[in-house]
Write an enzyme that holds these catalytic residues in place. Sequence first.
Site, PDB file in Angstrom:
ATOM      1  N   THR A 470       0.789  -1.214   0.000  1.00 35.17           N
ATOM      2  CA  THR A 470       0.000   0.000   0.000  1.00 35.17           C
ATOM      3  C   THR A 470       0.831   1.279   0.000  1.00 35.17           C
ATOM      4  OG1 THR A 470      -0.099  -0.583   2.324  1.00 35.17           O
ATOM      5  CG2 THR A 470      -2.101  -0.855   1.070  1.00 35.17           C
ATOM      6  N   LEU A 617      -2.320  11.669   1.247  1.00 32.03           N
ATOM      7  CA  LEU A 617      -0.995  11.776   1.853  1.00 32.03           C
ATOM      8  C   LEU A 617       0.118  11.673   0.812  1.00 32.03           C
ATOM      9  CD1 LEU A 617      -1.739   9.551   4.976  1.00 32.03           C
ATOM     10  CD2 LEU A 617      -1.696  12.058   4.858  1.00 32.03           C
ATOM     11  N   ASN A 618      -0.131  10.882  -0.216  1.00 33.65           N
ATOM     12  CA  ASN A 618       0.855  10.717  -1.287  1.00 33.65           C
ATOM     13  C   ASN A 618       0.094  10.319  -2.543  1.00 33.65           C
ATOM     14  OD1 ASN A 618       2.674   9.555  -3.160  1.00 33.65           O
ATOM     15  ND2 ASN A 618       4.115   9.007  -1.540  1.00 33.65           N
ATOM     16  N   THR A 621       1.120   6.732  -4.160  1.00 31.70           N
ATOM     17  CA  THR A 621       0.694   5.493  -3.507  1.00 31.70           C
ATOM     18  C   THR A 621      -0.832   5.415  -3.452  1.00 31.70           C
ATOM     19  OG1 THR A 621       0.952   6.543  -1.342  1.00 31.70           O
ATOM     20  CG2 THR A 621       2.802   5.249  -2.154  1.00 31.70           C
ATOM     21  N   GLN A 625      -3.248   2.513  -5.088  1.00 33.73           N
ATOM     22  CA  GLN A 625      -4.307   1.793  -4.375  1.00 33.73           C
ATOM     23  C   GLN A 625      -5.599   1.779  -5.174  1.00 33.73           C
ATOM     24  OE1 GLN A 625      -4.640   0.112  -1.129  1.00 33.73           O
ATOM     25  NE2 GLN A 625      -2.697  -0.137  -2.147  1.00 33.73           N
ATOM     26  N   GLY A 689      -9.138   6.887   4.241  1.00 31.98           N
ATOM     27  CA  GLY A 689      -8.617   5.768   3.464  1.00 31.98           C
ATOM     28  C   GLY A 689      -9.116   5.803   2.034  1.00 31.98           C
ATOM     29  N   GLU A 692     -10.045   0.819  -0.110  1.00 32.85           N
ATOM     30  CA  GLU A 692     -11.271   0.060  -0.345  1.00 32.85           C
ATOM     31  C   GLU A 692     -12.277   0.871  -1.152  1.00 32.85           C
ATOM     32  OE1 GLU A 692     -10.990  -3.046   3.299  1.00 32.85           O
ATOM     33  OE2 GLU A 692     -12.231  -1.302   3.690  1.00 32.85           O
TER      34      GLU A 692
HETATM   35 MO1  MOS Z   1      -9.336  -5.576   4.794  1.00 31.10          MO
HETATM   36  S1  MOS Z   1     -10.761  -6.849   4.117  1.00 31.10           S
HETATM   37  O1  MOS Z   1      -9.899  -5.213   6.366  1.00 31.10           O
HETATM   38  O2  MOS Z   1      -7.813  -6.195   4.643  1.00 31.10           O
END
Ligand code: MOS
Length: 732
Positions: A470, A617-618, A621, A625, A689, A692
């Site tokens: 990540t 943040l970057n 990266t 993701q 994040g 996901e």
């Molecule tokens: Mo994730 S499914 O919490 O790596």
Amino acid sequence: MQFEKPATTNPIDQLKVVGKPVQRIDGELKTTGRARYAYEWHDPNLPYAYGYPVGSAIAKGQITSIDSAAAKKAPGVLGIVTALDVGNLQKGKLNTANLFGGSVIQHYHQVVAVVVAETFEQARAAAALLKVDYVPEKGAFDLRAEMANAKTPDPSTEPESSVGDFEAAFSTAAVTLDAEYTTPDQSHAMMEPHASIAAWDGDEVTVWTSSQMIDWWRSDFAITLGMDKEKVHLMSPFIGGGFGGKLFLRVDAVLAAFAANAVGRPVKVALPRPMISNNTTHRPATIQRIRIGAERDGKITAIGHESWSGDLPGGGPETAVMQTRLLYAGENRMTAMKLATLDLPEGNAMRAPGEAPGLMALEIAIDEMSEKLGMDPIEFRIKNDTLVDPENPERPFSHRDLIGCLKLGAEKFGWDQRKNPATRREGNWMIGMGVAAAFRNNLVMPSGARVKLDKDGIVTVETDMTDIGTGSYTIIAQTAAEMMGVGVDRVAVQLGDSRFPVSAGSGGQFGANSATSGVYAACVKLREAIASKLGFNSADVLFEDGEVKSGNRVVRLAEAAGVDGLVGEDTIEWGELTKTHQQSTFGGHFVEVGVDVATGETRIRRMLAVCAAGRILNPITARSQVIGAMTMGAGGALSEELAVDTRHGFFVNHDLAGYEVPVHADIPHQEVIFMDETDPYSSPMKAKGVGELGLCGVSAAIANAIYNATGIRVRHYPITLDKLIDELPNVA
Ligand code: MOS
């Protein structure tokens, strides 16, 4: 550090290093093959032996006997440890199925023995000689067949929600949709298989493994082995992908520990690829019913989402209805989950558990509904946007820019070029565009770090945080560099070692924001230690250009550290802000596909994701993701499915030949745009994040594009050729 109030201006806001496209600091190690993954740790002075696991040939029942006489005599064999030898072991807290031990078989490919030999090949050859007898029992393997027996899961999973009177509002709505959608069992299919090396030293053990969550893993390992957690040293500095498959302790580590104890040598155990899908965990299949009612102008008045999934006894549901509680407005609402008992391998978290399969269904339903209303699907989503939690209107979102993502995406993608279904052709290709909203909650976890400053002015960060591909190493270095006023080249980052402070770990897209916040907190402590040692007033002290400045005094960091150096250590902990404010991330996914008019083959032509996820943040990266997640969404839409043998209870296509993930040739131009935003409610980093979020909605955008291309609505994933071919136009 307690994070109780929204963040105000802090040193991160300088953005001299954070937010910049810094190349991965571990990139060179990885591209030159010098980053050592679990199985690759090798000390030439240690006499490694190799363990090969044997998986159960039945899905449910009992082992009656294991005959290892022939295997014991095979060349190179050093020892055999069977499930019957070790007996029943205490199960760790986080696994549903027993990993190893005892005679009871709960699922196919549960490990029944490990054979240890001088070489991997000898161990594998001998493993084939083991004779295991079973008494099989009848199991339940078919979710559809078990739907009627499904029950409301444990209240801790918050299985139901209801606001207003859904049934009444739905039955009187001017325009309604009532449809069923299905998503199949999916496999994490990460590159690096589960692997561990265990080496005992008296009653202490060191395990090199591949784990997303060091402390969870270590705790469950200690429980399973019946030993003191303090005597377990875990190393997992590099991880070749996890996607949720490496959140919890897995059997490779347990086998390596028993085997190493049995033969008195360090032992390496990797799960062979064909064992992974049935031995470990997977994303459970779902059957979802969605009902939406709206007024003619497109205002949703009723929204209902029910989901059925299955798991082993003691397991939990796939939480596919969760986003429907938060994504769209509507006065009358209901969601419900039902859980069937299935004797398939354990179902558990896979990237964006809940939202990923939930949005695969919901965002097709929204597309269908907008068509019924004669509205553009973006306009329909905008009309039903909400800035408060629709189930708890007094709870606002901390920050929500779904509309911004959809509008910017439409403009950049050329959404105005979209035509009516099945009207755009280029040669043999039927062309279509699709859109879906992306949504994923922003979770936070406590996260600790230790930051050291040495006499050379080098800042070293130690935390048990993991980097599953990540970019954790890099964003942690950026955070420490920003806080201490040095360049990234003056920062060393040490991760994935259980001797370091306990961090958030990597999961639930909480890693980047939580772990960097922990590093922020530790750096605040280190700054205070430096200021106090120099007798500076910490209120006006500045850290920049490798120096500490206060008033007219300037001291180089190296000098401030002195020969003994200085250390700051802290853990970020979270207060009420996650309760008073709904913290989520948002996005829009746009896809253009071509569908072959004769064969039904779908080729993705273009993909765009626009993400609103707080401070990025970057950008390198973060983009990586998101494009990885978009690729996973392409697999989910078009090819990925664990095929269940409902007679014998196992996943048939349990390798990467039969379980088809996208390859480079499947993935066309991908573009990612991040909204320029910060969320002061999320953390001192003001970040959220993206790992996901990037997946959530992608598969539905592809399904909607296929519909726009062909006029064929497929509600059952994956959208393979056979589901399209009967309805394609006759081109004979
Ligand atoms: Mo994730 S499914 O919490 O790596």
